[in-house]
Design a protein around this motif. Sequence first.
Motif, mmCIF file in Angstrom:
data_model
loop_
_atom_site.group_PDB
_atom_site.id
_atom_site.type_symbol
_atom_site.label_atom_id
_atom_site.label_comp_id
_atom_site.label_asym_id
_atom_site.label_seq_id
_atom_site.Cartn_x
_atom_site.Cartn_y
_atom_site.Cartn_z
ATOM 1 N N ILE A 113 -11.159 28.936 31.479
ATOM 2 C CA ILE A 113 -12.002 27.794 31.846
ATOM 3 C C ILE A 113 -11.760 27.359 33.289
ATOM 4 N N MET A 114 -12.860 27.175 34.019
ATOM 5 C CA MET A 114 -12.817 26.502 35.304
ATOM 6 C C MET A 114 -13.164 25.040 35.029
ATOM 7 N N LEU A 115 -12.187 24.158 35.153
ATOM 8 C CA LEU A 115 -12.373 22.742 34.827
ATOM 9 C C LEU A 115 -12.635 21.974 36.117
ATOM 10 N N MET A 116 -13.883 21.621 36.348
ATOM 11 C CA MET A 116 -14.276 20.957 37.587
ATOM 12 C C MET A 116 -14.287 19.444 37.407
ATOM 13 N N CYS A 117 -13.757 18.744 38.392
ATOM 14 C CA CYS A 117 -13.737 17.283 38.325
ATOM 15 C C CYS A 117 -13.909 16.706 39.721
ATOM 16 N N ALA A 118 -14.110 15.402 39.761
ATOM 17 C CA ALA A 118 -14.209 14.674 41.022
ATOM 18 C C ALA A 118 -13.063 13.677 41.104
ATOM 19 N N HIS A 119 -12.915 13.081 42.275
ATOM 20 C CA HIS A 119 -11.922 12.019 42.447
ATOM 21 C C HIS A 119 -12.530 10.715 41.937
ATOM 22 N N TYR A 120 -12.632 10.672 40.624
ATOM 23 C CA TYR A 120 -13.300 9.544 39.977
ATOM 24 C C TYR A 120 -12.504 9.128 38.747
ATOM 25 N N GLY A 121 -12.457 7.816 38.511
ATOM 26 C CA GLY A 121 -11.784 7.312 37.307
ATOM 27 C C GLY A 121 -10.285 7.483 37.416
ATOM 28 N N SER A 122 -9.761 8.426 36.647
ATOM 29 C CA SER A 122 -8.338 8.759 36.735
ATOM 30 C C SER A 122 -8.176 10.249 36.500
ATOM 31 N N TRP A 123 -7.638 10.930 37.470
ATOM 32 C CA TRP A 123 -7.351 12.355 37.331
ATOM 33 C C TRP A 123 -5.843 12.617 37.258
ATOM 34 N N GLU A 124 -5.045 11.597 37.511
ATOM 35 C CA GLU A 124 -3.593 11.778 37.528
ATOM 36 C C GLU A 124 -3.009 12.096 36.151
ATOM 37 N N LYS A 221 -16.888 32.901 38.849
ATOM 38 C CA LYS A 221 -17.681 34.130 38.781
ATOM 39 C C LYS A 221 -16.796 35.376 38.863
ATOM 40 N N GLN A 222 -15.785 35.334 39.706
ATOM 41 C CA GLN A 222 -14.903 36.485 39.852
ATOM 42 C C GLN A 222 -14.175 36.810 38.548
ATOM 43 N N PHE A 223 -13.776 35.779 37.816
ATOM 44 C CA PHE A 223 -12.998 35.975 36.592
ATOM 45 C C PHE A 223 -13.803 35.689 35.316
ATOM 46 N N ASP A 224 -15.111 35.528 35.464
ATOM 47 C CA ASP A 224 -16.009 35.273 34.338
ATOM 48 C C ASP A 224 -15.503 34.133 33.450
ATOM 49 N N MET A 225 -15.215 33.006 34.078
ATOM 50 C CA MET A 225 -14.710 31.837 33.358
ATOM 51 C C MET A 225 -15.855 30.917 32.937
ATOM 52 N N ALA A 226 -15.700 30.279 31.795
ATOM 53 C CA ALA A 226 -16.600 29.187 31.454
ATOM 54 C C ALA A 226 -16.362 28.045 32.437
ATOM 55 N N THR A 243 -14.467 13.004 28.672
ATOM 56 C CA THR A 243 -15.426 13.801 27.920
ATOM 57 C C THR A 243 -15.722 15.090 28.680
ATOM 58 N N PHE A 244 -15.705 16.210 27.959
ATOM 59 C CA PHE A 244 -15.995 17.518 28.557
ATOM 60 C C PHE A 244 -17.474 17.855 28.400
ATOM 61 N N GLN A 245 -17.990 18.571 29.381
ATOM 62 C CA GLN A 245 -19.384 19.017 29.339
ATOM 63 C C GLN A 245 -19.458 20.428 29.913
ATOM 64 N N THR A 246 -19.943 21.355 29.125
ATOM 65 C CA THR A 246 -20.047 22.738 29.585
ATOM 66 C C THR A 246 -21.218 22.887 30.549
ATOM 67 N N ILE A 247 -20.921 23.370 31.737
ATOM 68 C CA ILE A 247 -21.988 23.698 32.689
ATOM 69 C C ILE A 247 -22.548 25.080 32.365
ATOM 70 N N THR A 248 -21.648 26.031 32.090
ATOM 71 C CA THR A 248 -22.072 27.364 31.659
ATOM 72 C C THR A 248 -20.880 28.137 31.093
ATOM 73 N N PRO A 251 -21.078 32.271 34.061
ATOM 74 C CA PRO A 251 -21.343 31.855 35.445
ATOM 75 C C PRO A 251 -22.116 32.876 36.265
ATOM 76 N N ASN A 252 -21.983 34.144 35.942
ATOM 77 C CA ASN A 252 -22.664 35.160 36.744
ATOM 78 C C ASN A 252 -24.164 35.235 36.459
ATOM 79 N N ASN A 253 -24.628 34.464 35.477
ATOM 80 C CA ASN A 253 -26.067 34.356 35.241
ATOM 81 C C ASN A 253 -26.727 33.320 36.154
ATOM 82 N N PHE A 254 -25.911 32.604 36.923
ATOM 83 C CA PHE A 254 -26.427 31.560 37.801
ATOM 84 C C PHE A 254 -26.555 32.075 39.233
#
Length: 296
Positions: A113-124, A221-226, A243-248, A251-254
Motif C-alpha cells: 500500500i502507498m498510503l498518501m496523506c496531507a499535513h492535516y489534522g494529526s499525522w503524528e 506504479k513501479q511496485f504495483d501498490m494499491a 478514515t481510509f479511502q482507496t484511490i486505486t 495504479p498502472n491503469n491511470f
Amino acid sequence: MQLLAYIILYPILWLISILPFRLLYGLSDVFHFFIFRIFKYRKKVVKSNLRLVFPDKSMEEIEDICCKFYHHLCDMILEAIKSMTISEASMMKRYKFTNLELIHDLEEKKKSIMLMCAHYGSWEWIFILQPQINHKGYAVYKKLANKYFDKLVKRIRAKYDSYLITTKETYKVLEKSQKKGELTINGFASDQSPKIRENLHWNKFMGIKVPMHTGAETIAKQFDMAVVFFSVKRIKRGYYQTTFQTITESPNNFKDFEITDNFFRLVEEQILEEPQYYLWTHKRWKHKDRYEEFSN
C-alpha cells in the motif's frame, strides 16, 4: 553542539511527555499565547496563505481561522512530545480508525500500500496503525539536522514497528522488501512544495496552480501498490478519527499524474470542511507565479 543541545533538551521533553493530558493541554494554551500573540511565529505566512486560497473570506474570518490553527498547531507539538511516553492503549483510545477492514482486505489480496496523506489534522499518531495490521510499515521523512533527535524520532516510531526512511533510501528499501515477499504500507505526506525544476507536474491546489510532488504515484506504479488516502477528523481535543479511502488498486491503469491530482482533490475537501486543521505555516504556494517560466 548537537549532543549538547540533545542533553539539555531531552530531559525537558521527557518531563513534558509524562504530564497528564489535562496539564499537557494547559501547557499548550500557554504556548499558544506566546507563539500566536507574542512571537507571532510565521503569522505573516499563515495569513498570506489564507488570504490567497480564501479570497472571499473577510479579515475577521481569516483571523478566526488563523487563531484556531495556532491552537491546533500547539496541541500537535505537545502531542508529538507525548509520543515519547504515551502507552499503546492510550493512543489507540485517542486515535481511532473507522474502516481498518479496507487495509485487511488489501492484505488478503497480497497488495502493498502507498498510503498518501496531507499535513492535516494529526499525522503524528498515525503509526499506532501498525500494531493493528500485518503490513510492514515505512514512512518517508526528511532527516533532522540534529542526528541525536533524528535517532530519537526513529526510536519512537520503531517501538510500534514503523520505520522512517529518507527519500533516497525509499526505492532500495522497497525493492528489497518486494524481493523478500513482504507486504509493506508506506506513508507519504505528498502535499508539500517540491523543489522547483522543469519537469514538475503543475495543477491547481485550492484554486492556485502550483508544482506537485509525484513521488508517491511514481513508486506506487513501479511496485504495483494499491494507493490509499487517509483523512483525519478531529473529534475533540486529543481525539482523532481516521478514515481510509482507496484511490486505486491498479495504479498502472491511470494516466500520468492522475493519481496525484485525485489525491489533491481529496486534500482540498478536508481543508474546505475545516481549514483550521491544515498546516498553514508551510510556504506551499511559494512558486505560484512561476508556472509560465517552467511550462514552455
